[in-house]
Enzyme design. Sequence first.
Site, PDB file in Angstrom:
ATOM      1  N   ASN A  97     -12.977  -3.320   2.165  1.00  0.00           N
ATOM      2  CA  ASN A  97     -14.004  -2.294   2.232  1.00  0.00           C
ATOM      3  C   ASN A  97     -14.846  -2.343   0.959  1.00  0.00           C
ATOM      4  O   ASN A  97     -14.305  -2.545  -0.126  1.00  0.00           O
ATOM      5  CB  ASN A  97     -13.352  -0.910   2.368  1.00  0.00           C
ATOM      6  N   HIS A 134     -10.098  -5.368  -3.388  1.00  0.00           N
ATOM      7  CA  HIS A 134      -8.775  -5.593  -2.810  1.00  0.00           C
ATOM      8  C   HIS A 134      -8.916  -5.991  -1.363  1.00  0.00           C
ATOM      9  O   HIS A 134      -9.824  -5.538  -0.664  1.00  0.00           O
ATOM     10  CB  HIS A 134      -7.895  -4.339  -2.928  1.00  0.00           C
ATOM     11  N   ASP A 191       0.843  -1.199   0.000  1.00  0.00           N
ATOM     12  CA  ASP A 191       0.000   0.000   0.000  1.00  0.00           C
ATOM     13  C   ASP A 191       0.877   1.247   0.000  1.00  0.00           C
ATOM     14  O   ASP A 191       1.895   1.325   0.698  1.00  0.00           O
ATOM     15  CB  ASP A 191      -0.919  -0.011   1.233  1.00  0.00           C
ATOM     16  N   ILE A 192       0.497   2.241  -0.759  1.00  0.00           N
ATOM     17  CA  ILE A 192       1.298   3.462  -0.891  1.00  0.00           C
ATOM     18  C   ILE A 192       1.261   4.308   0.388  1.00  0.00           C
ATOM     19  O   ILE A 192       2.175   5.091   0.639  1.00  0.00           O
ATOM     20  CB  ILE A 192       0.803   4.286  -2.116  1.00  0.00           C
ATOM     21  N   VAL A 234     -10.988   2.769  -3.617  1.00  0.00           N
ATOM     22  CA  VAL A 234     -10.663   2.303  -4.965  1.00  0.00           C
ATOM     23  C   VAL A 234     -11.659   1.204  -5.369  1.00  0.00           C
ATOM     24  O   VAL A 234     -11.726   0.165  -4.707  1.00  0.00           O
ATOM     25  CB  VAL A 234      -9.225   1.763  -5.031  1.00  0.00           C
TER      26      VAL A 234
HETATM   27  P1  5GP Z   1      -9.836   1.304   0.297  1.00  0.00           P
HETATM   28  O1  5GP Z   1     -10.189   2.492   1.128  1.00  0.00           O
HETATM   29  O2  5GP Z   1     -10.419   1.390  -1.089  1.00  0.00           O
HETATM   30  O3  5GP Z   1     -10.134   0.000   0.990  1.00  0.00           O
HETATM   31  O4  5GP Z   1      -8.259   1.307   0.169  1.00  0.00           O
HETATM   32  C1  5GP Z   1      -7.563   1.785  -0.928  1.00  0.00           C
HETATM   33  C2  5GP Z   1      -6.090   1.710  -0.581  1.00  0.00           C
HETATM   34  O5  5GP Z   1      -5.354   1.913  -1.770  1.00  0.00           O
HETATM   35  C3  5GP Z   1      -5.622   2.760   0.426  1.00  0.00           C
HETATM   36  O6  5GP Z   1      -5.067   2.113   1.555  1.00  0.00           O
HETATM   37  C4  5GP Z   1      -4.591   3.583  -0.352  1.00  0.00           C
HETATM   38  O7  5GP Z   1      -3.493   3.964   0.440  1.00  0.00           O
HETATM   39  C5  5GP Z   1      -4.187   2.631  -1.451  1.00  0.00           C
HETATM   40  N1  5GP Z   1      -3.769   3.292  -2.686  1.00  0.00           N
HETATM   41  C6  5GP Z   1      -4.398   4.305  -3.331  1.00  0.00           C
HETATM   42  N2  5GP Z   1      -3.726   4.638  -4.442  1.00  0.00           N
HETATM   43  C7  5GP Z   1      -2.651   3.802  -4.490  1.00  0.00           C
HETATM   44  C8  5GP Z   1      -1.579   3.664  -5.439  1.00  0.00           C
HETATM   45  O8  5GP Z   1      -1.471   4.370  -6.433  1.00  0.00           O
HETATM   46  N3  5GP Z   1      -0.662   2.695  -5.176  1.00  0.00           N
HETATM   47  C9  5GP Z   1      -0.741   1.888  -4.068  1.00  0.00           C
HETATM   48  N4  5GP Z   1       0.211   0.952  -3.895  1.00  0.00           N
HETATM   49  N5  5GP Z   1      -1.744   1.996  -3.172  1.00  0.00           N
HETATM   50  C10 5GP Z   1      -2.679   2.941  -3.393  1.00  0.00           C
END
Ligand code: 5GP
Length: 124
Positions: free
Chosen positions: A95, A108, A34-35, A104
Site C-alpha cells: 500500500n 513494506h 504482522d501484529i 505505516v
Molecule cells: P499498511 O496499511 O501500512 O500497508 O500496513 C501496516 C501493517 O503493519 C498492518 O497490517 C498492521 O497490522 C501492521 N503493524 C502495525 N504496527 C505494527 C507493529 O508494531 N508490529 C507489527 N508486527 N506489525 C504492525
Amino acid sequence: MPAYDPSNIFARILRGEIPNDTVLETPHTLAFRDIRPQAPVHVLVIPKGAYVSYDDFAANAPDAEIVDFHRAVARVTRDLGVDLDQGQGFRAITNAGEHGVQEVPHFHLHILGGRSMGRMVQPG
Ligand code: 5GP
C-alpha cells in the site's frame, strides 16, 4: 515524495526499540509477522533502508538492496510453505499513500497466504 519519518513504527522495530516476531533477516531486509494477521500466514517484508513506499524504494534504493529484498521475499514464501512448489500460493500487497491506505510510512510488502485470499480489491 514525502520526507521519511524516522519515528514510524517499522523504523522503531529496525532500531530494536519494539520487539517483533522475525521470520528472516538478511543484510538489507527484515521479515516479521504482522501484529494483526489477516490470514494464517501474514508476514511483512521491509528493507532496512529508509524508504517511504514501493516507488521510493524501486526508484532510489541501490541495486544490492533491491536484489536482497526480492530474494528475501522468495525465501519467506518458501520457508513459510506458501510458494508454488510446496503450497497453494500467496498474495503480495504493498500500500502506498492515501489512496493505497498505507498506515505505516516505511515501505513494506505484505505476504498473505494459508487460505484463499478472495477477490483482489473490495469496493472502497
Ligand atoms: P499498511 O496499511 O501500512 O500497508 O500496513 C501496516 C501493517 O503493519 C498492518 O497490517 C498492521 O497490522 C501492521 N503493524 C502495525 N504496527 C505494527 C507493529 O508494531 N508490529 C507489527 N508486527 N506489525 C504492525
